[in-house]
Design a protein around this motif. Structure first.
Motif, PDB file in Angstrom:
ATOM      1  N   VAL A 125       8.675  13.970  -5.419  1.00 50.55           N
ATOM      2  CA  VAL A 125       9.933  13.771  -4.473  1.00 50.55           C
ATOM      3  C   VAL A 125       9.493  12.359  -4.110  1.00 50.55           C
ATOM      4  CG1 VAL A 125      11.355  14.036  -2.317  1.00 50.55           C
ATOM      5  CG2 VAL A 125      10.227  16.045  -3.558  1.00 50.55           C
ATOM      6  N   ALA A 126      10.552  11.243  -4.387  1.00 53.75           N
ATOM      7  CA  ALA A 126      10.271   9.895  -4.037  1.00 53.75           C
ATOM      8  C   ALA A 126      10.944   9.525  -2.819  1.00 53.75           C
ATOM      9  CB  ALA A 126      10.770   8.826  -5.024  1.00 53.75           C
ATOM     10  N   GLY A 127      10.230   9.214  -1.435  1.00 54.61           N
ATOM     11  CA  GLY A 127      10.933   8.819  -0.241  1.00 54.61           C
ATOM     12  C   GLY A 127      11.281   7.449  -0.363  1.00 54.61           C
ATOM     13  N   VAL A 135      12.941  -2.259   1.091  1.00 52.16           N
ATOM     14  CA  VAL A 135      12.358  -0.910   0.998  1.00 52.16           C
ATOM     15  C   VAL A 135      11.306  -0.513   0.335  1.00 52.16           C
ATOM     16  CG1 VAL A 135      15.013   0.179   1.242  1.00 52.16           C
ATOM     17  CG2 VAL A 135      13.864  -0.194  -0.972  1.00 52.16           C
ATOM     18  N   THR A 136      10.574   0.570   0.666  1.00 43.76           N
ATOM     19  CA  THR A 136       9.281   1.031  -0.169  1.00 43.76           C
ATOM     20  C   THR A 136       9.518   2.146  -0.629  1.00 43.76           C
ATOM     21  OG1 THR A 136       7.780  -0.762   0.968  1.00 43.76           O
ATOM     22  CG2 THR A 136       7.060   1.469  -0.167  1.00 43.76           C
ATOM     23  N   ILE A 137       9.081   2.533  -1.826  1.00 47.74           N
ATOM     24  CA  ILE A 137       9.015   3.889  -2.548  1.00 47.74           C
ATOM     25  C   ILE A 137       7.967   4.409  -1.961  1.00 47.74           C
ATOM     26  CG2 ILE A 137       9.552   5.366  -4.642  1.00 47.74           C
ATOM     27  CD1 ILE A 137      11.772   3.369  -4.411  1.00 47.74           C
ATOM     28  N   LEU A 138       7.881   5.559  -1.435  1.00 50.21           N
ATOM     29  CA  LEU A 138       6.640   6.357  -1.015  1.00 50.21           C
ATOM     30  C   LEU A 138       6.673   7.672  -2.037  1.00 50.21           C
ATOM     31  CD1 LEU A 138       4.102   6.831   0.631  1.00 50.21           C
ATOM     32  CD2 LEU A 138       5.541   7.950   2.283  1.00 50.21           C
ATOM     33  N   LEU A 139       5.669   8.103  -2.789  1.00 50.40           N
ATOM     34  CA  LEU A 139       5.685   9.378  -3.578  1.00 50.40           C
ATOM     35  C   LEU A 139       4.233   9.648  -3.769  1.00 50.40           C
ATOM     36  CD1 LEU A 139       6.937   8.809  -7.324  1.00 50.40           C
ATOM     37  CD2 LEU A 139       5.843   7.191  -5.908  1.00 50.40           C
ATOM     38  N   ASP A 140       3.954  11.227  -3.773  1.00 50.48           N
ATOM     39  CA  ASP A 140       4.950  11.932  -3.740  1.00 50.48           C
ATOM     40  C   ASP A 140       5.253  12.292  -1.942  1.00 50.48           C
ATOM     41  OD1 ASP A 140       6.449  14.500  -3.623  1.00 50.48           O
ATOM     42  OD2 ASP A 140       4.491  15.698  -3.913  1.00 50.48           O
ATOM     43  N   VAL A 218       3.786  -3.484  -0.454  1.00 52.22           N
ATOM     44  CA  VAL A 218       4.243  -3.334  -1.825  1.00 52.22           C
ATOM     45  C   VAL A 218       5.461  -2.533  -2.142  1.00 52.22           C
ATOM     46  CG1 VAL A 218       1.571  -3.261  -2.556  1.00 52.22           C
ATOM     47  CG2 VAL A 218       2.708  -1.164  -1.648  1.00 52.22           C
ATOM     48  N   ASP A 219       5.766  -2.619  -3.351  1.00 46.95           N
ATOM     49  CA  ASP A 219       7.116  -1.832  -3.402  1.00 46.95           C
ATOM     50  C   ASP A 219       7.062  -0.094  -3.534  1.00 46.95           C
ATOM     51  OD1 ASP A 219       8.667  -4.521  -3.675  1.00 46.95           O
ATOM     52  OD2 ASP A 219       7.209  -4.667  -5.334  1.00 46.95           O
ATOM     53  N   VAL A 220       5.884   0.195  -4.123  1.00 43.98           N
ATOM     54  CA  VAL A 220       5.715   1.635  -4.388  1.00 43.98           C
ATOM     55  C   VAL A 220       4.335   1.971  -3.765  1.00 43.98           C
ATOM     56  CG1 VAL A 220       5.477   3.312  -6.264  1.00 43.98           C
ATOM     57  CG2 VAL A 220       6.966   1.462  -6.657  1.00 43.98           C
ATOM     58  N   VAL A 221       4.572   3.020  -2.915  1.00 45.99           N
ATOM     59  CA  VAL A 221       3.020   3.353  -2.358  1.00 45.99           C
ATOM     60  C   VAL A 221       3.002   4.655  -2.906  1.00 45.99           C
ATOM     61  CG1 VAL A 221       1.557   4.189  -0.285  1.00 45.99           C
ATOM     62  CG2 VAL A 221       3.339   2.156  -0.278  1.00 45.99           C
ATOM     63  N   VAL A 222       1.537   5.087  -3.473  1.00 45.97           N
ATOM     64  CA  VAL A 222       1.445   6.404  -4.155  1.00 45.97           C
ATOM     65  C   VAL A 222       0.413   7.060  -3.335  1.00 45.97           C
ATOM     66  CG1 VAL A 222       0.440   7.292  -6.088  1.00 45.97           C
ATOM     67  CG2 VAL A 222       1.712   5.471  -6.523  1.00 45.97           C
ATOM     68  N   GLY A 228       1.970  12.143   2.002  1.00 51.81           N
ATOM     69  CA  GLY A 228       3.200  11.533   1.789  1.00 51.81           C
ATOM     70  C   GLY A 228       4.156  12.049   2.955  1.00 51.81           C
ATOM     71  N   ASN A 229       4.095  13.375   3.079  1.00 56.15           N
ATOM     72  CA  ASN A 229       4.878  14.103   3.724  1.00 56.15           C
ATOM     73  C   ASN A 229       4.604  13.957   5.300  1.00 56.15           C
ATOM     74  OD1 ASN A 229       5.593  16.694   5.496  1.00 56.15           O
ATOM     75  ND2 ASN A 229       6.911  16.887   3.790  1.00 56.15           N
ATOM     76  N   VAL A 230       3.293  13.735   5.654  1.00 57.84           N
ATOM     77  CA  VAL A 230       2.762  13.573   6.801  1.00 57.84           C
ATOM     78  C   VAL A 230       3.176  12.212   7.215  1.00 57.84           C
ATOM     79  CG1 VAL A 230       0.853  13.228   8.384  1.00 57.84           C
ATOM     80  CG2 VAL A 230       0.841  15.082   6.852  1.00 57.84           C
TER      81      VAL A 230
END
Lengths: 339, 339
Positions: A125-127, A135-140, A218-222, A228-230
């Protein structure tokens, strides 16, 4: 292209879901299949006045609730609005589906009805988080609470492709969420993941820390789905608390009250900037089909935007892009077993 | 009682450290041993005007910097201000020590010079976070990135004792940080920890989520050091970003500017409420002696408050309370091996 929507999922379903679908249809002519209790949905539509020719209803007489165990619910409630929306995609009647119901159940329905992209071990699930810079994509952010390094590499590839294809970011920077910037920092998972990300077909920025997420470093955080949920919920909670404290502070004195009235438009525009609804839900990446889950408290704006993101994901070939990218790297990082 | 302070650690050392010590001495007569470059510290003291009889200086000619590997630095720089401050406690010249230097090095100095409380497997850094209702203790926030369930149980016991003895909270509620409220939720670590916490000598509230942290749902939140560190820094980063966005929003128009001027006192009082400095640093719990590490950007107020928390920890017998509590539960949860 038709988009299916689970019209019964979400805190404000079906009213706000129907409204969001109606707005998307009126605004852009998007064809949408609303899945849910026909009478209920027709009633909501009637209250909106003018109809929109692109809207249709598929009747479903069950609803999966937030407190049901996801996999069990999807298996048992075959006539639920969520499962039927996923099946419309599986059977080719729709190109994507959207739900504001339980994230776990949406992921389960997507997995059981659409399956994984071949080579993907764990869909994520990509927040999509608002930051200082965009925006930044945070996943999972919740699907996978225990991860292995190769899962995080796949998250990086998928997040990067989403940032590029859907958000239009050129050469998105990918950061590994960690407790320090140095490459040697971290727990077992991040220490083992770091060198794999250096080899992966992404623009790997290196480690990032918690404070980088909302700064937009950054644009994507893994990260794994537990962390990620926390992070996601900590951010939501803190933003709520700060806004409510600011409200309280501004009611403390007559002067502050007067000031607050003057700053209200500015604060509202800020509120809009940090409103999750503007960004339209969290894509389920790695599913062999386009699926988007919205925040449970989504109103029509969030639903409408999620429908648009779903359409863009289809139009821009997100699924085949992920599939192609994996096929090109499968030997390099050893995904072939699919686990 | 004397408190030792590493006068060379922190972004604003030695000036703000000396000032903080001086303020604590002037305000309450607290005796403080400042460890660092004598000439430098005397120079800072002279600039403050009136002296304070309770202040003394112990010369140290080395400094451990933020980028040094903690254990290596502590082993090599035996004459550093940090190591010597810890040794003043070990040798009985001081009852506690405080540093605003590297958290890792402070923990390493504490471990190598003071050791662990017998029975404690892993000392933890306990963050004290401002919340809507007061403060919440979050631990661990960085010392232990890979934890086992029994470590989290010890964190719960230590955090609970700190909340009770030092923050004066009766029967503190302890929450396990997780991705959902239900007892079955979580990753391997939290699922195994849950039943142990039900048996532990704490007031176990159950699982809490990220959004509960800054709401103040419970008094103590327990998690592994990786998650805690990410949460802490995410919170700091988001608060900074929101405050800067509010500032920008308020400069957008003349009306908003006028409003901002009127709301400034209210916002400042809010700023004070969410300012980490007010709460005076993070105790290192599980160390066989009182040690407190302050934020690197600490100014005199944070240093002064950390000195007060250190004194209260000594006066209220925090170390023996932790030790006693462990002795009473050691068989129950199997800590006897100390790992």
């Amino acid at each position: 292209m038709k988009i299916a929507i689970d019209a019964m999922g979400g805190d404000y379903a079906p009213r706000e879901i129907v409204r969001g679908a109606w707005e998307a249809c009126r605004e852009t002519g998007q064809q949408i299949i609303m899945v849910g209790d026909r009478k209920n949905l027709e009633n909501e539509l009637n209250q909106l006045g003018k109809t929109c020719a692109g809207l249709e209803i598929v009747h479903a007489d069950e609803v999966i609730t937030m407190d049901e165990a996801p996999v069990v619910a999807v298996r048992r409630k075959k006539n639920s609005s969520l499962v039927m929306a996923a099946e419309l995609v599986r059977d080719g009647y729709a190109s994507a589906f959207v739900s504001a119901g339980s994230t776990g159940a949406t992921m389960a329905a997507a997995l059981l009805r659409l399956g994984r992209i071949p080579g993907i071990a764990r869909p994520a699930v990509a927040g999509v988080l608002p930051t200082e810079r965009g925006v930044t994509i945070l996943l999972d952010v919740g699907a996978n609470v225990d991860c292995k390094p190769r899962h995080l590499v796949q998250f990086a590839i998928m997040g990067s492709l989403y940032a590029h294809r859907i958000l239009g970011i050129e050469n998105p920077r990918v950061g590994l969420l960690n407790v320090g910037e140095e490459s040697t920092k971290g727990n077992e998972l991040t220490q083992e993941t770091y060198p794999l990300l250096q080899e992966a077909p992404v623009h790997f920025y290196g480690n990032v820390e918690g404070r980088d997420i909302f700064k937009g470093t950054v644009d994507v955080v893994v990260c794994d789905g537990f962390v990620g949920n926390v992070v996601l919920k900590t951010g939501e909670g803190l933003a709520d608390v700060l806004m409510s404290m600011i409200g309280q502070a501004m009611r403390q004195s007559i002067l502050a009250k007067a000031g607050a009235a003057l700053t209200l438009p500015a604060l509202k525009s800020l509120g809009k900037k940090i409103n999750y609804s503007e960004y339209g839900g969290a894509p389920l990446l790695g599913i062999n089909g386009v699926a988007i889950v919205c925040h449970g408290s989504s109103k029509s704006l969030a639903i409408k935007n999620a429908i648009y993101r779903a359409r863009e994901s289809v139009e821009n070939g997100l699924i085949s892009a992920i599939s192609d990218s994996l096929n090109n790297t499968v030997h390099k990082v050893g995904f072939a077993d699919g686990n």
